[in-house]
Design an enzyme around this catalytic site. Structure first.
Site, short mmCIF file in Angstrom:
data_model
loop_
_atom_site.label_atom_id
_atom_site.label_comp_id
_atom_site.label_asym_id
_atom_site.label_seq_id
_atom_site.Cartn_x
_atom_site.Cartn_y
_atom_site.Cartn_z
NE ARG A 81 -0.14 -1.41 -11.76
CZ ARG A 81 -0.02 -2.59 -12.18
NH1 ARG A 81 0.71 -3.21 -13.18
NH2 ARG A 81 -0.39 -3.70 -11.29
CB SER A 145 -2.76 -1.67 -1.57
OG SER A 145 -2.64 -1.98 -2.83
CG ASP A 199 -1.72 -4.80 -2.09
OD1 ASP A 199 -2.40 -5.16 -0.88
OD2 ASP A 199 -0.80 -4.18 -1.85
MG MG Z 1 1.77 -2.71 -5.13
#
Ligand code: MG
Ligand code: ADP
Length: 449
Positions: A81, A145, A199
């Site tokens: 994203r 992440s 994250d």
């Molecule tokens: Mg996530």
């Protein structure tokens, strides 16, 4: 028509789920997990051998006054994203634009070059769509992440992949260097990477930008992890540098915690995974694995002729066919006959289920998900008592991830377990969904530095 189960059959089923296989986590076990977790944290902070890496994030919580325009890039377990955000101070944030894409197998199991070229191309498209191609000095916060060993706020070496990633040529490399090289190759000169954050750290930044009592963040999505605010003086392995606040966020990498009793199904899952022996907690708690544990349990019951009268092995014998999303749907079905469970099973080409089969599947899902919530609560209790042993003040826990958000009863079961552990004092623990935390948080941290 109510479903009849004989006393014998019920006792067999209950013993399968709760005793023989140890899916039930008692209060005493939660206490033990919590205590073991705390001592693993301490060892990790001291630099001693521990299943918890306790990685300093090179940044403290935001003050809430950070301001400016930032780009946030979020590489999660499932999605990539990008967002354009404007921090207005006083905890206010404006979102200007967003773009999202699901990463295909080609990228998550390919090469560093193909992954980072794809990311750079994605950024380039976004800049064009947002009219930012000519804007100079864009600061980007990069949420990554996976476990990174940082040596500064804008650099970090990938320790190992987790979840289902196995991109070659990234482990041991600085992911910011890889990203910047790919940006350069695409001719993008107006973007610089200001911050690299895990994250969980992004989620804590997002939660605490608005709420100063927020000092812990938890991810319960494809994978699981947590971070919290720690005193520098407790980070014994930290080489004595000072910071303005005397505190720093520590990424626990809690998914790797391993002082938990495994069932035979957990062992089987672990053995077949990409990373046997690692991420044990993650394999018992997160979205990537819950469905698979439930499937292994079903397969065993089929083989023992306790489910589908021994049938449907051809369908349910396939690895990873049973997704965590299905468990959600199954547990959501409160009809006596399991009407929606039947529809779901039909969709999977599971034939001839009886109402008893469907209820048994529902209790399998409940056993697996309840265990996940009680383990999550126990390790969270470990973190909270590490910071504040007598739970004397309020702690907001920012939580991000689809499993926590969407799985029916998941959040409630964690809260109930915390209440068992802390009694009335559990009121001091407030779990708050912090959506988009991993995206927004990277921008906030880019605003601190
Ligand atoms: Mg996530
Ligand atoms: P990520 O972890 O990649 O950042 P999410 O937090 O959205 O992304 O988590 C996605 C994971 O959550 C999926 O892999 C799936 O296992 C699980 N999931 C998605 N939807 C549901 C649902 N409705 N119920 C339970 N689990 C879900």
């Amino acid at each position: 028509m109510p479903v009849k189960i004989s006393v014998h059959e019920r006792s067999v089923r209950e013993s399968v789920l709760y005793q023989d296989k140890n899916f039930y986590i008692s209060l005493a076990q939660m206490r033990r997990i919590s205590r073991d977790f705390r001592s693993e944290m301490a060892r990790g902070l001291a630099g001693d051998k521990s299943s918890l890496k306790m990685i300093p994030a090179y940044v403290d919580k935001p003050s809430g006054n950070e301001a400016g325009r930032f780009i946030a890039l979020d590489l999660g377990g499932t999605n990539l994203r990008i967002l354009q955000l404007e921090l207005k101070g006083k905890g206010r944030i404006l979102k200007h634009g967003e773009k999202k894409v699901v990463l295909g197998e080609k990228y998550i199991k390919g090469t560093a070059q193909s992954l980072f070229d794809f990311i750079a191309g994605f950024i380039k498209d976004f800049l064009r769509e947002e009219g930012l191609e000519q804007t100079s000095g864009l600061m980007l916060g990069f949420t990554f992440s996976f476990p990174i060993q940082q040596s500064g706020i804008a650099s970090g070496i990938l320790v190992h992949w987790t979840k289902d990633f196995s991109v070659s040529g990234v482990v041991g490399k600085d992911v910011v260097v890889l990203l910047e090289a790919a940006l350069k190759k695409k001719g993008i000169q107006n973007v610089s990477v200001a911050a690299l954050v895990n994250d969980t750290v992004g989620t804590l930044a997002a939660g605490s930008y608005k709420d100063p009592a927020c000092d812990i963040a938890v991810i319960l999505g494809t994978g699981t992890n947590a971070c919290y605010q720690e005193k520098l003086s407790n980070i014994l392995k930290w080489p004595g540098r000072k910071s303005k606040t005397g505190k720093m966020i520590v990424n626990i990498e809690w998914g790797n915690f391993n002082k938990i009793q495994l069932t035979e199904y957990d062992r089987l899952l672990d053995k077949k995974s990409d990373n046997p022996g690692f991420q044990i907690l993650e394999k018992m708690v997160s979205g990537m694995y819950l469905g698979e544990i439930a499937r292994l349990l079903m397969v065993d019951l089929i083989k023992r002729k306790l489910l589908f009268r021994g049938g449907n092995l051809a369908v349910l014998g396939k690895e990873k066919i049973f997704k965590t999303e299905y468990m959600s749907r199954i547990e959501f079905d409160n009809s006596a006959e399991g009407v929606d469970i039947e529809a779901l099973l039909k969709g999977l080409k599971v034939a001839d289920s009886s109402a008893q089969d469907r209820l048994l599947i529902k209790s399998i899902c409940a056993a697996v998900s309840t265990r996940a919530t009680r383990i999550s609560a126990a390790v969270l209790a470990g973190v909270i008592t590490k910071i504040d042993p007598s739970l004397s003040r309020r702690h907001t826990v920012a939580v991000d991830g689809s499993v926590y958000e969407k799985y029916p009863g998941f959040a409630g079961n964690i809260e109930a377990a915390l209440k068992e552990l802390f009694g009335k004092k559990s009121r001091n623990i407030v779990l708050k969904v912090t959506k988009d935390g991993s995206g927004i948080g990277a921008a906030i941290i880019a605003g601190i530095v």
